[in-house]
Design a protein around this motif. Structure first.
Motif, PDB file in Angstrom:
ATOM      1  N   SER A 117       0.814  -1.222   0.000  1.00 45.77           N
ATOM      2  CA  SER A 117       0.000   0.000   0.000  1.00 45.77           C
ATOM      3  C   SER A 117       0.843   1.265   0.000  1.00 45.77           C
ATOM      4  O   SER A 117       0.305   2.363  -0.065  1.00 45.77           O
ATOM      5  CB  SER A 117      -0.918   0.011   1.223  1.00 45.77           C
ATOM      6  OG  SER A 117      -0.170   0.203   2.408  1.00 45.77           O
ATOM      7  N   LYS A 120       0.219   4.088   2.633  1.00 46.27           N
ATOM      8  CA  LYS A 120      -0.892   5.037   2.479  1.00 46.27           C
ATOM      9  C   LYS A 120      -2.013   4.633   3.422  1.00 46.27           C
ATOM     10  O   LYS A 120      -2.295   3.443   3.615  1.00 46.27           O
ATOM     11  CB  LYS A 120      -1.404   5.055   1.045  1.00 46.27           C
ATOM     12  CG  LYS A 120      -0.345   5.428   0.022  1.00 46.27           C
ATOM     13  CD  LYS A 120      -0.164   6.918  -0.019  1.00 46.27           C
ATOM     14  CE  LYS A 120       0.728   7.296  -1.182  1.00 46.27           C
ATOM     15  NZ  LYS A 120       1.852   8.076  -0.816  1.00 46.27           N
ATOM     16  N   ASP A 122      -5.308   4.674   3.212  1.00 47.72           N
ATOM     17  CA  ASP A 122      -6.381   3.825   2.652  1.00 47.72           C
ATOM     18  C   ASP A 122      -5.957   2.363   2.583  1.00 47.72           C
ATOM     19  O   ASP A 122      -6.733   1.471   2.925  1.00 47.72           O
ATOM     20  CB  ASP A 122      -6.770   4.293   1.246  1.00 47.72           C
ATOM     21  CG  ASP A 122      -7.608   5.558   1.268  1.00 47.72           C
ATOM     22  OD1 ASP A 122      -8.271   5.808   2.290  1.00 47.72           O
ATOM     23  OD2 ASP A 122      -7.603   6.281   0.251  1.00 47.72           O
ATOM     24  N   ARG A 177      -8.397   4.953   8.768  1.00 48.38           N
ATOM     25  CA  ARG A 177      -9.542   5.405   7.976  1.00 48.38           C
ATOM     26  C   ARG A 177      -9.827   6.879   8.243  1.00 48.38           C
ATOM     27  O   ARG A 177     -10.063   7.660   7.326  1.00 48.38           O
ATOM     28  CB  ARG A 177     -10.764   4.553   8.305  1.00 48.38           C
ATOM     29  CG  ARG A 177     -11.967   4.902   7.483  1.00 48.38           C
ATOM     30  CD  ARG A 177     -13.085   3.913   7.745  1.00 48.38           C
ATOM     31  NE  ARG A 177     -14.259   4.330   7.019  1.00 48.38           N
ATOM     32  CZ  ARG A 177     -15.470   4.252   7.483  1.00 48.38           C
ATOM     33  NH1 ARG A 177     -15.690   3.720   8.674  1.00 48.38           N
ATOM     34  NH2 ARG A 177     -16.491   4.655   6.786  1.00 48.38           N
ATOM     35  N   ALA A 180      -7.198   8.905   6.560  1.00 52.75           N
ATOM     36  CA  ALA A 180      -7.447   8.988   5.113  1.00 52.75           C
ATOM     37  C   ALA A 180      -8.524  10.023   4.819  1.00 52.75           C
ATOM     38  O   ALA A 180      -8.413  10.794   3.847  1.00 52.75           O
ATOM     39  CB  ALA A 180      -7.866   7.622   4.572  1.00 52.75           C
ATOM     40  N   GLN A 181      -9.565  10.077   5.637  1.00 55.00           N
ATOM     41  CA  GLN A 181     -10.614  11.076   5.452  1.00 55.00           C
ATOM     42  C   GLN A 181     -10.066  12.483   5.641  1.00 55.00           C
ATOM     43  O   GLN A 181     -10.409  13.396   4.882  1.00 55.00           O
ATOM     44  CB  GLN A 181     -11.772  10.816   6.425  1.00 55.00           C
ATOM     45  CG  GLN A 181     -12.562   9.581   6.104  1.00 55.00           C
ATOM     46  CD  GLN A 181     -13.552   9.209   7.199  1.00 55.00           C
ATOM     47  OE1 GLN A 181     -13.436   9.661   8.347  1.00 55.00           O
ATOM     48  NE2 GLN A 181     -14.521   8.367   6.858  1.00 55.00           N
ATOM     49  N   THR A 184      -8.094  13.479   2.617  1.00 51.36           N
ATOM     50  CA  THR A 184      -8.983  13.814   1.516  1.00 51.36           C
ATOM     51  C   THR A 184      -9.580  15.212   1.710  1.00 51.36           C
ATOM     52  O   THR A 184      -9.701  15.978   0.751  1.00 51.36           O
ATOM     53  CB  THR A 184     -10.111  12.765   1.379  1.00 51.36           C
ATOM     54  OG1 THR A 184      -9.513  11.497   1.210  1.00 51.36           O
ATOM     55  CG2 THR A 184     -11.020  13.069   0.212  1.00 51.36           C
TER      56      THR A 184
END
Length: 190
Positions: A117, A120, A122, A177, A180-181, A184
């Motif tokens: 990954s 990362k 995600d 998670r 990651a949000q 974003t």
């Protein structure tokens, strides 16, 4: 203005912290026969502590989010604790029970998944969810395969200890998670 300490200084602190931690069993050995470490125990502990700490430093050095750093710390701490407890006393029965070797597969899932990954957030969600599932699978195999009977561990002990690690893996996955949000939100896709 960059207030981050240079990596070399952090590695120096890590080495000093490792030495301080290893002084605990060394000192205990001077006062009690209950603590018996060999040179190889000290070397293994030093490598495990330094390896975990330096991995944290290298993986998080370019991350700007606190959530990502916490998630990495949780994942590495869980892996560290799983290895330490498995080698010290064993998760199922004693450390000599061959099913305990399967827990290194959980660690391998984490390491391989992290590299695939690219560390990362995600991808780490998927990786740590897979680690949690593998941890749970081992406990079910141990129970339904009868591996817990020699040397004996109760079904409750196996479910409890493995449930604890499954929870830690899942909390780490959820923290990734969240990271990651946040990434974003801070850098929306174009």
């Amino acid at each position: 203005m960059n207030t981050e300490q240079p990596l070399s200084k952090n590695l120096l602190y890590l080495a000093a912290g490792t030495a301080a931690i290893l002084l605990i069993p060394f000192t205990a050995m001077q006062f009690t026969s209950e603590v018996v470490w060999t040179l190889s125990d000290f070397i293994f502990a030093a490598v495990l502590i330094l390896g975990t700490g330096s991995t944290y430093l290298f993986v998080t050095r370019k991350s700007g989010t606190t959530a990502y750093r916490i998630a990495v710390g949780l994942a590495l701490g869980t892996g560290f604790f799983l290895i330490w407890s498995n080698l010290a006393v064993g998760i199922i029965g004693s450390e000599d029970n061959p099913i305990n070797l399967w827990y290194f597969g959980v660690i391998a899932i984490g390491i391989i998944g992290a590299f695939i990954s690219g560390f990362k957030a995600d991808g780490m969600v998927i990786t740590l969810s897979a680690a949690a599932m593998a941890q749970a699978l081992i406990s079910f195999v141990a129970i339904f395969g009868g591996y817990y009977q020699s040397p004996p561990s109760s079904v409750i002990e196996i479910l409890g200890v493995n449930g604890f690690f499954v929870t830690l893996w899942l909390v780490s996955a959820l923290t990734f998670r969240y990271a990651a949000q946040k990434e974003t939100e801070n850098h929306p896709p174009e």
